[in-house]
Write an enzyme that holds these catalytic residues in place. Structure first.
Site, mmCIF file in Angstrom:
data_model
loop_
_atom_site.group_PDB
_atom_site.id
_atom_site.type_symbol
_atom_site.label_atom_id
_atom_site.label_comp_id
_atom_site.label_asym_id
_atom_site.label_seq_id
_atom_site.Cartn_x
_atom_site.Cartn_y
_atom_site.Cartn_z
ATOM 1 N N LYS A 80 39.968 48.330 70.442
ATOM 2 C CA LYS A 80 40.054 49.625 69.645
ATOM 3 C C LYS A 80 39.574 50.844 70.128
ATOM 4 O O LYS A 80 38.667 50.723 70.666
ATOM 5 C CB LYS A 80 39.429 48.921 68.128
ATOM 6 N N TYR A 112 29.492 51.902 60.649
ATOM 7 C CA TYR A 112 30.369 52.521 60.963
ATOM 8 C C TYR A 112 31.782 51.897 61.198
ATOM 9 O O TYR A 112 32.595 51.591 60.074
ATOM 10 C CB TYR A 112 30.187 53.362 61.764
ATOM 11 N N CYS A 113 31.852 51.289 61.915
ATOM 12 C CA CYS A 113 32.730 50.332 62.208
ATOM 13 C C CYS A 113 32.798 48.872 61.902
ATOM 14 O O CYS A 113 33.516 48.774 61.154
ATOM 15 C CB CYS A 113 33.301 49.384 64.009
ATOM 16 N N VAL A 114 32.089 48.506 61.018
ATOM 17 C CA VAL A 114 31.716 47.040 60.273
ATOM 18 C C VAL A 114 32.096 47.837 59.101
ATOM 19 O O VAL A 114 32.964 46.587 58.462
ATOM 20 C CB VAL A 114 30.241 46.518 59.940
ATOM 21 N N THR A 117 35.546 48.670 59.203
ATOM 22 C CA THR A 117 36.684 47.091 59.106
ATOM 23 C C THR A 117 36.727 46.236 57.792
ATOM 24 O O THR A 117 37.618 45.242 57.379
ATOM 25 C CB THR A 117 35.857 46.103 60.564
#
Length: 178
Positions: A80, A112-114, A117
């Site tokens: 990603k 952020y990404c956690v 998502t």
């Protein structure tokens, strides 16, 4: 109900060495334990790998970009370039084709990404579970642990289930058992 473990950005740059997240000594083993349990159950496993930009610690094909846990045969790797692992990838299609209804999330970085998502998984209509103690971040304006806990509270308020790893049960796709 088929379950997938989605390991988000469990990469060398965040979990190994002097630049690792402060809670790497605790989060690293938690991720390894979840992965071992998911594999033993025959659950769907997805390794999400962030492609950073030039000269970033997770620039593709550099040591920091490498996954901490090597994917085994039958496991998936989704690369990603956005915080949300569903954005611009085939993660939603991959999970749908496998019959996944529950996405169990763990990895880096909490806020952020956690978080992105998790919101992406909710947007896909998936039951979404964040594993407490199996995600982490760096110190910023607040202590890293406080940021991770606040992320759990925010996501819980949005419909994400936050559970300790010990309370999770991984369920394989029909016809596939561990």
């Amino acid at each position: 109900m088929t379950t997938a473990l989605v390991l988000i950005d469990a990469q060398q740059n965040m979990l190994v060495g002097d630049e690792a997240v402060p809670s790497a000594p605790d989060v690293g083993p938690a991720l390894a334990g979840l992965l071992a349990r998911a594999r033993a159950a025959g659950a769907v496993v997805v390794h999400v790998q962030n492609d950073g930009g030039p000269d970033e610690p997770d620039e593709p094909h550099t040591p920091g970009w490498e996954l901490v846990h090597a994917p085994e045969p039958g496991e998936h790797v989704v690369r990603k370039g956005e915080c949300d692992a569903f954005a611009g990838t085939d993660l939603a299609g991959l999970l749908a084709r496998a019959g996944v209804r529950t996405a169990v999330l763990a990895g880096m970085q909490s806020q952020y990404c956690v978080a992105a998502t998790a919101r992406g998984a909710l947007g896909q209509g998936l039951e979404t579970v964040l594993v407490a103690g199996a995600h982490a971040t760096y110190d910023e304006d607040e202590d890293a642990h406080a940021i991770s806990r606040a992320t759990e509270q925010d996501l819980r308020a949005e419909g994400v289930r936050v559970l300790p790893g010990a309370e999770l049960t991984f369920t394989p796709p029909p016809g596939r058992a561990g």
